[in-house]
Design an enzyme around this catalytic site. Structure first.
Site, PDB file in Angstrom:
ATOM      1  N   GLY A 128     -61.468  -5.893  30.287  1.00  0.00           N
ATOM      2  CA  GLY A 128     -62.145  -5.713  31.459  1.00  0.00           C
ATOM      3  C   GLY A 128     -63.472  -6.094  31.223  1.00  0.00           C
ATOM      4  CG  ASN A 130     -63.745  -9.691  35.171  1.00  0.00           C
ATOM      5  OD1 ASN A 130     -64.306  -8.785  35.478  1.00  0.00           O
ATOM      6  ND2 ASN A 130     -62.342  -9.750  35.661  1.00  0.00           N
ATOM      7  N   GLY A 132     -70.016  -6.636  34.757  1.00  0.00           N
ATOM      8  CA  GLY A 132     -70.540  -5.311  34.241  1.00  0.00           C
ATOM      9  C   GLY A 132     -70.789  -5.231  32.688  1.00  0.00           C
ATOM     10  CB  ILE A 133     -70.861  -2.299  30.208  1.00  0.00           C
ATOM     11  CG1 ILE A 133     -71.838  -1.456  30.950  1.00  0.00           C
ATOM     12  CG2 ILE A 133     -71.065  -2.201  28.890  1.00  0.00           C
ATOM     13  CD1 ILE A 133     -71.583   0.032  31.081  1.00  0.00           C
ATOM     14  N   GLY A 134     -68.890  -4.790  30.159  1.00  0.00           N
ATOM     15  CA  GLY A 134     -67.934  -5.675  29.467  1.00  0.00           C
ATOM     16  C   GLY A 134     -68.390  -7.020  29.542  1.00  0.00           C
ATOM     17  CB  SER A 257     -68.455   8.458  29.683  1.00  0.00           C
ATOM     18  OG  SER A 257     -69.072   9.183  30.450  1.00  0.00           O
ATOM     19  CE1 TYR A 286     -65.271   6.910  34.093  1.00  0.00           C
ATOM     20  CE2 TYR A 286     -66.438   8.602  34.079  1.00  0.00           C
ATOM     21  CZ  TYR A 286     -66.207   7.388  33.811  1.00  0.00           C
ATOM     22  OH  TYR A 286     -67.063   6.802  33.064  1.00  0.00           O
TER      23      TYR A 286
END
Length: 403
Positions: A128, A130, A132-134, A257, A286
Site C-alpha cells: 500500500g 502508492n 500517503g504514508i506508504g 495505530s 478499525y
C-alpha cells in the site's frame, strides 16, 4: 515444548551439544549437534552477537583438504583451530531496551532519520505504498539507494508514484518495481508472494503498511469482513509465504495505530475477527484490526526470534492527512480540519523508517514504537493467550480458503 536448559553459573556458557560459529561477515550463530539445528540467538540469553569482520592479526583461514572443513591458522605459532578466533571478541549486537536513547521525536521527518545513510543493495517490500504514508516511506528509502517493491492493488497509481520518485531522482525511480497485491484476495496475496520469490532472493525489509479505515460493511471474495482481511489476514499470509526470503539481517515492520488501545476485545473467536453485519461498526473494526497488528507482530517476533529476524509494530501519528479517510465524507472533513495540528506525511513515515533501518535496534524484536521511540502497547496486546489465539485462528482461516 522446549526442553529446559541445564543450570550454569555463566549465563553466556553454551549448553552441552551446542557450538558457537561465525559467518564471514561477522554474524555469530549457534549449532545444536543433538538435533542438527542452527539458530542466530544464544540458546541461554536469547541475544544475538557480532564479531569483527576481519580475522585477528596473524590469523588466516584455509580449507582442510582431508575433510573439506574450514580451519584457522595462527601464522606465528602455526597453531591450527576449527574455532573461529574472532569468537573470542564477540559482543552482543544490541543494547538493552532500557538503554535506547531517543534520537528523534514527533517533529522528525523520515528523511532526517535517514540522513547520511546509504541503503544501496537493500531491498524493501512495502504494501500500500502508492499514496500517503506508504508513499513517503517508499520515497524516503528509495532516495537513499534502497530497491523498493511496490506491493499494491492499483497498478496505474503505483506507476505514477514511481514516476514521481524518478522525476525527483532518476536512479531512485529505476530501483522501484510494481507487483500486484490485492489484500482483499488471498489468491492475489499468494500470487504476489510467488512473483516476489521468483524475482528476488532476499528481503531486507518487509513493511506491512496497507490498511483501510471507516469502511461500510462489506466482505471480500474469500468471505471475510474487509477491514479484517485487508489490515491483518492477508498480511499474515503474505509474511508467512515470504518467510524463505527473510533471514537474520531482515526486519518486519507492522504499521498499527494507537487506536489499538480502544479495542474492547478480551478473547478471540472467528466472529470477533470477521464480524457479521449486525455486529459491525467501522470504528470498532478499525480499532480491532490495529490490535491484531500488534498481537501479530508480537507473536511473529516470538516465533521467529531464533531466526534473528527483528519484528516491530508502530503508531505513525494521529489523524494524519492521507487517503485512509477517503471512505466516508465525515472523516474526510474531520481529517481536513485537524490537518494543521497533525504530522505531515514525511513526519508520519519517520517511525516506520526508524524501525526499518535504525542500527541501535539490531538484535531487538517484539517492540512497539511511537514517535521513533519504544513505548508500551496496550495490556491486551501483550497477552500471550491473545497473541497465540490470533495466530492459530488466522492459520485456520487461511487454510480453509486454500482447500
Amino acid at each position: 515444548m522446549s526442553v529446559p536448559l541445564p543450570e550454569s553459573d555463566s549465563e553466556d556458557e553454551l549448553p552441552p551439544a551446542w557450538e558457537e560459529r561465525a559467518t564471514n561477515d561477522g554474524f555469530v550463530y549457534y549449532v545444536n549437534h543433538h538435533d542438527k539445528s542452527t539458530q542466530w540467538t544464544h540458546p541461554r540469553t536469547g541475544k544475538m552477537k557480532r564479531v569483527s569482520g576481519d580475522l585477528p592479526l596473524g590469523w588466516t583461514k584455509h580449507v582442510e583438504e582431508s575433510t573439506g572443513k574450514i580451519i584457522f591458522l595462527d601464522e606465528k605459532t602455526q597453531r591450527k583451530s576449527y574455532t573461529d578466533p574472532r569468537l573470542a571478541f564477540a559482543v552482543e549486537e544490541s543494547a538493552q531496551v532500557g538503554e535506547l536513547r531517543q534520537r528523534f521525536d514527533s517533529g522528525t521527518s523520515a528523511l532526517q532519520v535517514l540522513h547520511g545513510r546509504d541503503l544501496s543493495g537493500k531491498v524493501a517490500l512495502i504494501t500500500g505504498c502508492n499514496a500517503g504514508i506508504g508513499f513517503e516511506t517508499a520515497r524516503s528509502l528509495a532516495l537513499h539507494g534502497c530497491e523498493i517493491i511496490f506491493a499494491c492493488r492499483n497498478e496505474t497509481a503505483s506507476k505514477e508514484a514511481i514516476e514521481r520518485i524518478t522525476k525527483e531522482k532518476s536512479t531512485a525511480g529505476q530501483k522501484c518495481s510494481f507487483v500486484k497485491l490485492d489484500l482483499a484476495s488471498l489468491e492475489s496475496t499468494r500470487e504476489c508472494a510467488a512473483q516476489v520469490k521468483s524475482r528476488w532472493k532476499h528481503l531486507d525489509m518487509l513493511i506491512l503498511n496497507a490498511g483501510v479505515f471507516a469502511l461500510p460493511y462489506s466482505t471480500t471474495e474469500d468471505g471475510f469482513e474487509t477491514t479484517f482481511q485487508v489490515s491483518h489476514l492477508s498480511h499474515f499470509l503474505l509474511t508467512t509465504l515470504l518467510s524463505e526470503l527473510l533471514d537474520h539481517t531482515s526486519r518486519i515492520v507492522v504499521v498499527s495505530s494507537e487506536s489499538h488501545r480502544f479495542s474492547m476485545l478480551t478473547k478471540l473467536s472467528e466472529s470477533d475477527l470477521s464480524p457479521p453485519p449486525n455486529k459491525y461498526w467501522s470504528m470498532v473494526a478499525y480499532n480491532n484490526a490495529k490490535l491484531f497488528n500488534v498481537l501479530f507482530a508480537a507473536e511473529l517476533a516470538r516465533r521467529w526470534k531464533t531466526r534473528g529476524i527483528s519484528v516491530f509494530s508502530l503508531h505513525p501519528g494521529n489523524m494524519v492527512s492521507s487517503q485512509i479517510a477517503r471512505n466516508w465524507w465525515f472523516y474526510r472533513v474531520l481529517f481536513a480540519l485537524v490537518r494543521p495540528f497533525t504530522k505531515s506525511l514525511q513526519q508520519a513515515a519517520s517511525t516506520t523508517i526508524y524501525c526499518a533501518t535504525a542500527h541501535e535496534l539490531n538484535g531487538l524484536t517484539g517492540l512497539y514504537f511511537n514517535n521513533c521511540y519504544v513505548c508500551e502497547p496496550s495490556g491486551t496486546s501483550k497477552s500471550k493467550r491473545m497473541q497465540q489465539s490470533l495466530w492459530e485462528l488466522s492459520e485456520q482461516l487461511v487454510e480453509r480458503v486454500a482447500k
